[in-house]
Write a protein that holds these residues in place. Structure first.
Motif, PDB file in Angstrom:
ATOM      1  N   GLY A 161     -10.775   3.453  22.620  1.00  0.00           N
ATOM      2  CA  GLY A 161     -10.244   4.895  22.340  1.00  0.00           C
ATOM      3  C   GLY A 161      -9.381   5.292  23.077  1.00  0.00           C
ATOM      4  O   GLY A 161      -8.745   6.260  22.775  1.00  0.00           O
ATOM      5  N   ILE A 162      -7.620   4.423  23.298  1.00  0.00           N
ATOM      6  CA  ILE A 162      -7.112   4.279  23.561  1.00  0.00           C
ATOM      7  C   ILE A 162      -5.715   5.284  22.210  1.00  0.00           C
ATOM      8  O   ILE A 162      -6.340   4.720  20.930  1.00  0.00           O
ATOM      9  CB  ILE A 162      -6.186   3.706  23.803  1.00  0.00           C
ATOM     10  CG1 ILE A 162      -6.990   2.353  24.720  1.00  0.00           C
ATOM     11  CG2 ILE A 162      -4.632   3.677  24.348  1.00  0.00           C
ATOM     12  CD1 ILE A 162      -6.102   1.244  25.883  1.00  0.00           C
ATOM     13  N   PRO A 163      -5.537   6.002  23.091  1.00  0.00           N
ATOM     14  CA  PRO A 163      -5.022   7.204  21.821  1.00  0.00           C
ATOM     15  C   PRO A 163      -4.007   6.860  20.776  1.00  0.00           C
ATOM     16  O   PRO A 163      -4.363   7.209  20.366  1.00  0.00           O
ATOM     17  CB  PRO A 163      -4.391   8.173  22.369  1.00  0.00           C
ATOM     18  CG  PRO A 163      -4.370   7.990  23.882  1.00  0.00           C
ATOM     19  CD  PRO A 163      -5.441   6.498  23.952  1.00  0.00           C
ATOM     20  N   ILE A 164      -3.360   5.951  21.686  1.00  0.00           N
ATOM     21  CA  ILE A 164      -2.483   5.646  20.047  1.00  0.00           C
ATOM     22  C   ILE A 164      -2.880   3.803  20.053  1.00  0.00           C
ATOM     23  O   ILE A 164      -3.181   3.000  20.843  1.00  0.00           O
ATOM     24  CB  ILE A 164      -1.289   4.713  20.731  1.00  0.00           C
ATOM     25  CG1 ILE A 164      -0.166   6.535  21.205  1.00  0.00           C
ATOM     26  CG2 ILE A 164      -0.088   4.416  19.736  1.00  0.00           C
ATOM     27  CD1 ILE A 164       0.816   7.212  21.460  1.00  0.00           C
ATOM     28  N   ARG A 165      -2.845   3.003  18.669  1.00  0.00           N
ATOM     29  CA  ARG A 165      -2.986   2.137  18.333  1.00  0.00           C
ATOM     30  C   ARG A 165      -1.371   1.354  17.840  1.00  0.00           C
ATOM     31  O   ARG A 165      -1.338   1.886  16.750  1.00  0.00           O
ATOM     32  CB  ARG A 165      -4.220   1.956  17.258  1.00  0.00           C
ATOM     33  CG  ARG A 165      -4.300   0.334  16.963  1.00  0.00           C
ATOM     34  CD  ARG A 165      -5.306   0.197  15.507  1.00  0.00           C
ATOM     35  NE  ARG A 165      -4.793   0.331  14.323  1.00  0.00           N
ATOM     36  CZ  ARG A 165      -5.751   0.690  13.407  1.00  0.00           C
ATOM     37  NH1 ARG A 165      -6.725   1.106  13.574  1.00  0.00           N
ATOM     38  NH2 ARG A 165      -4.991   0.843  12.068  1.00  0.00           N
ATOM     39  N   LEU A 166      -1.532  -0.279  18.109  1.00  0.00           N
ATOM     40  CA  LEU A 166      -0.071  -0.794  17.639  1.00  0.00           C
ATOM     41  C   LEU A 166      -0.324  -2.240  17.135  1.00  0.00           C
ATOM     42  O   LEU A 166      -1.546  -2.838  17.689  1.00  0.00           O
ATOM     43  CB  LEU A 166       1.185  -0.714  18.581  1.00  0.00           C
ATOM     44  CG  LEU A 166       1.615   0.386  19.713  1.00  0.00           C
ATOM     45  CD1 LEU A 166       1.926   0.069  21.019  1.00  0.00           C
ATOM     46  CD2 LEU A 166       2.157   1.558  18.706  1.00  0.00           C
ATOM     47  N   VAL A 167      -0.855  -2.712  15.250  1.00  0.00           N
ATOM     48  CA  VAL A 167      -0.933  -3.356  15.396  1.00  0.00           C
ATOM     49  C   VAL A 167       0.542  -4.307  14.683  1.00  0.00           C
ATOM     50  O   VAL A 167       1.185  -3.786  13.971  1.00  0.00           O
ATOM     51  CB  VAL A 167      -1.632  -2.543  14.559  1.00  0.00           C
ATOM     52  CG1 VAL A 167      -2.323  -4.560  13.054  1.00  0.00           C
ATOM     53  CG2 VAL A 167      -3.520  -2.227  14.357  1.00  0.00           C
ATOM     54  N   VAL A 168       0.480  -5.554  15.147  1.00  0.00           N
ATOM     55  CA  VAL A 168       1.089  -6.432  14.351  1.00  0.00           C
ATOM     56  C   VAL A 168       0.182  -7.745  13.553  1.00  0.00           C
ATOM     57  O   VAL A 168      -0.084  -8.541  14.408  1.00  0.00           O
ATOM     58  CB  VAL A 168       1.899  -7.251  15.912  1.00  0.00           C
ATOM     59  CG1 VAL A 168       3.050  -7.900  14.910  1.00  0.00           C
ATOM     60  CG2 VAL A 168       2.309  -6.105  16.573  1.00  0.00           C
ATOM     61  N   SER A 169       1.012  -7.298  12.602  1.00  0.00           N
ATOM     62  CA  SER A 169       0.821  -8.722  11.200  1.00  0.00           C
ATOM     63  C   SER A 169       1.631  -9.032  10.116  1.00  0.00           C
ATOM     64  O   SER A 169       2.648  -8.457  10.825  1.00  0.00           O
ATOM     65  CB  SER A 169      -1.202  -7.807  10.145  1.00  0.00           C
ATOM     66  OG  SER A 169       0.170  -7.075   9.494  1.00  0.00           O
ATOM     67  N   GLU A 170       0.989 -10.147   9.746  1.00  0.00           N
ATOM     68  CA  GLU A 170       2.261 -10.543   8.424  1.00  0.00           C
ATOM     69  C   GLU A 170       2.817  -9.437   7.361  1.00  0.00           C
ATOM     70  O   GLU A 170       4.030  -9.464   7.490  1.00  0.00           O
ATOM     71  CB  GLU A 170       1.496 -11.906   8.196  1.00  0.00           C
ATOM     72  CG  GLU A 170       2.612 -12.973   7.228  1.00  0.00           C
ATOM     73  CD  GLU A 170       1.767 -13.807   7.163  1.00  0.00           C
ATOM     74  OE1 GLU A 170       2.261 -14.394   5.934  1.00  0.00           O
ATOM     75  OE2 GLU A 170      -0.167 -14.814   8.307  1.00  0.00           O
ATOM     76  N   LYS A 171       1.656  -8.627   6.878  1.00  0.00           N
ATOM     77  CA  LYS A 171       2.282  -7.867   6.228  1.00  0.00           C
ATOM     78  C   LYS A 171       3.122  -6.996   6.849  1.00  0.00           C
ATOM     79  O   LYS A 171       3.823  -6.598   6.304  1.00  0.00           O
ATOM     80  CB  LYS A 171       1.271  -6.873   5.962  1.00  0.00           C
ATOM     81  CG  LYS A 171       1.010  -6.071   4.414  1.00  0.00           C
ATOM     82  CD  LYS A 171      -0.054  -5.347   4.196  1.00  0.00           C
ATOM     83  CE  LYS A 171      -0.456  -4.424   4.707  1.00  0.00           C
ATOM     84  NZ  LYS A 171      -1.473  -4.277   5.186  1.00  0.00           N
TER      85      LYS A 171
END
Ligand code: ATP
Ligand code: MG
Length: 416
Positions: free
Chosen positions: A373-383
């Motif tokens: 439940g951390i307020p900000i999600r950062l995603v790194v992916s190939e896309k």
């Protein structure tokens, strides 16, 4: 912090004997662990949240000139004989080598009053405002609501000492304000009601801060007309009419008491003979107030109010980490970029939880992220890397945004 290094893990199913939302979610997400009914360990994630709540409370207490101290939790029987409260069932008593000499603190009036007496002689020494944040022990009969009711729990207790009622009343109002700010900053402000309660034998009224939750054990009566909230005792005394506008249109809500403020007046100063000399040299009793907030209960209440089907939803001020950086394991380049991003952002002072786990599927990573439940999600992916970007999503929203890697730290600074 690297999630691969976190010694705790998320748990698929909450234990069957845990019924409350707060304990089920906090155990599943790896914030707390149950030792026995009413006693929980705080794990790295839970401990971080606890410290942040502690900090909010400390700031607000210092803001009303409270001086922080720490009193012993282990008390001699003699202190409690003075007020005849040694016999209270709620107190854990320790048998030591056959004798019953010690008790564990369930509140601290019996300790703070004689302590303050050593420093207060004249009106010039008043007022005094002292508080502590400490474990309390209570032999509660029923403990089934997770952090909402413990046999060992963390409390902030503030005590104030005054020369007259006017000064006590003035400070009481200040504490009211500080408490409202604390609950607002903890994001339970909208669900928390200042509730009129009876003051027992010492004064006419006291106030409870009651938070609406289905697992609350208290009941409040909200007047539909004038919005006054009163507790069970008061409404009975008033024959089910609002004490202010006399309306009979009342709404009942299940609540948990997160805080309590109380004018003790001379109840304890009389018992311990805590007097002062006023301007004219006349001896008078010091008047006292006591003000409590259960930190562990508050943590539980925050979760009761702020969650959805997927998990907990922390606010910026209570979250264990500022953002949750997730690396999807699709390519070496992805991993390298995520790794560099984690290091750069950490150097810039951002406090991140970095999901660098190599053996977890994207689905598991996203589910854990929502649960924690951390307020900000950062995603790194190939896309995302194809656009030199990373994906940003707020826990509270469904909207997904792409942010250029070069703009990320500027963007984060604005939102955390
Ligand atoms: P309750 O009616 O819920 O038992 P209380 O009137 O006994 O509460 P106080 O003695 O005023 O509570 O304690 C101050 C604060 O400590 C409460 O407002 C609550 O936030 C917290 N608290 C009290 N008892 C517990 C407990 N067993 N577990 C966790 N927090 C508690
Ligand atoms: Mg109680």
């Amino acid at each position: 912090m690297r999630q691969s290094q976190l010694f705790t893990k998320t748990i698929r199913k909450a234990p069957r004997d845990e019924k409350s939302i707060n304990s089920r979610l906090l155990i599943k997400a790896g914030f707390i662990n149950k030792l026995m009914a009413g006693a929980y360990s705080y794990l790295p994630l839970g401990f971080r949240v606890l410290k942040r709540i502690e900090n909010i409370i400390r700031e607000e207490m210092n803001g009303i000139l409270g001086q922080e101290i720490l009193l012993p939790a282990l008390h001699p029987r003699s202190s409690w004989e003075v007020t005849r409260r040694w016999k209270e069932q709620i107190m854990f008593k320790l048998k030591t080598r056959g004798k019953k000499d010690y008790g564990l603190g369930w509140t601290h009036e019996e300790i703070i009053t004689p302590l303050v007496k050593t420093f207060v002689q004249s009106y010039k020494d008043l007022p005094v405002y002292v508080y502590q944040i400490q474990d309390k022990f209570r032999d509660e009969l029923r403990v089934k609501s997770g952090l909402l009711r413990g046999v060992e729990f963390i409390m902030k207790d503030l005590y104030s000492f005054h020369q007259d009622e006017k000064d006590l009343d003035r400070y009481y109002e200040k504490v009211k304000g500080a408490y409202s700010r604390i609950f607002k900053r903890c994001k339970i402000g909208r669900q928390t009601f200042l509730t009129l309660a009876s003051g027992g034998s010492f004064s006419k009224y006291s106030h409870e801060f009651q938070t609406i939750t289905p697992y609350g054990e208290d009941l409040i009566y909200l007047c539909k007309k004038c919005k006054l909230a009163v507790n069970k005792e008061i409404i009975k005394e008033q024959k089910y009419k609002c004490p202010k506008c006399k309306s009979k249109k009342l709404e009942t809500k299940k609540t948990v008491e997160v805080g309590n403020i109380f004018k003790l007046k001379d109840r304890f100063s009389k018992a311990f003979n805590l007097k002062f000399k006023d301007r004219n040299g006349k001896e008078k009793m010091v008047l006292m107030g006591s003000y409590g907030i259960g930190l562990s209960r508050l943590l539980g209440a925050i979760v009761e109010v702020n969650h959805d089907k997927k998990g907990i939803i922390w606010s910026e001020e209570t979250t264990p980490f500022q953002a949750h950086l997730i690396c999807l394991k699709d390519s070496l380049k992805t991993r390298k970029t995520a790794e560099k991003l984690y290091q750069d952002l950490s150097k810039k002072g951002f406090d991140l939880l970095y999901d660098d786990r190599k053996d977890k599927s994207p689905g598991k990573k996203f589910a854990d992220c929502d649960l924690i439940g951390i307020p900000i999600r950062l995603v790194v992916s190939e896309k995302t890397l194809k656009k030199n970007s990373i994906e940003v999503k707020k826990r509270r929203e469904d909207k997904i945004k792409l942010i250029k890697i070069t703009d990320l730290s500027k963007f984060l600074k604005k939102i955390v």
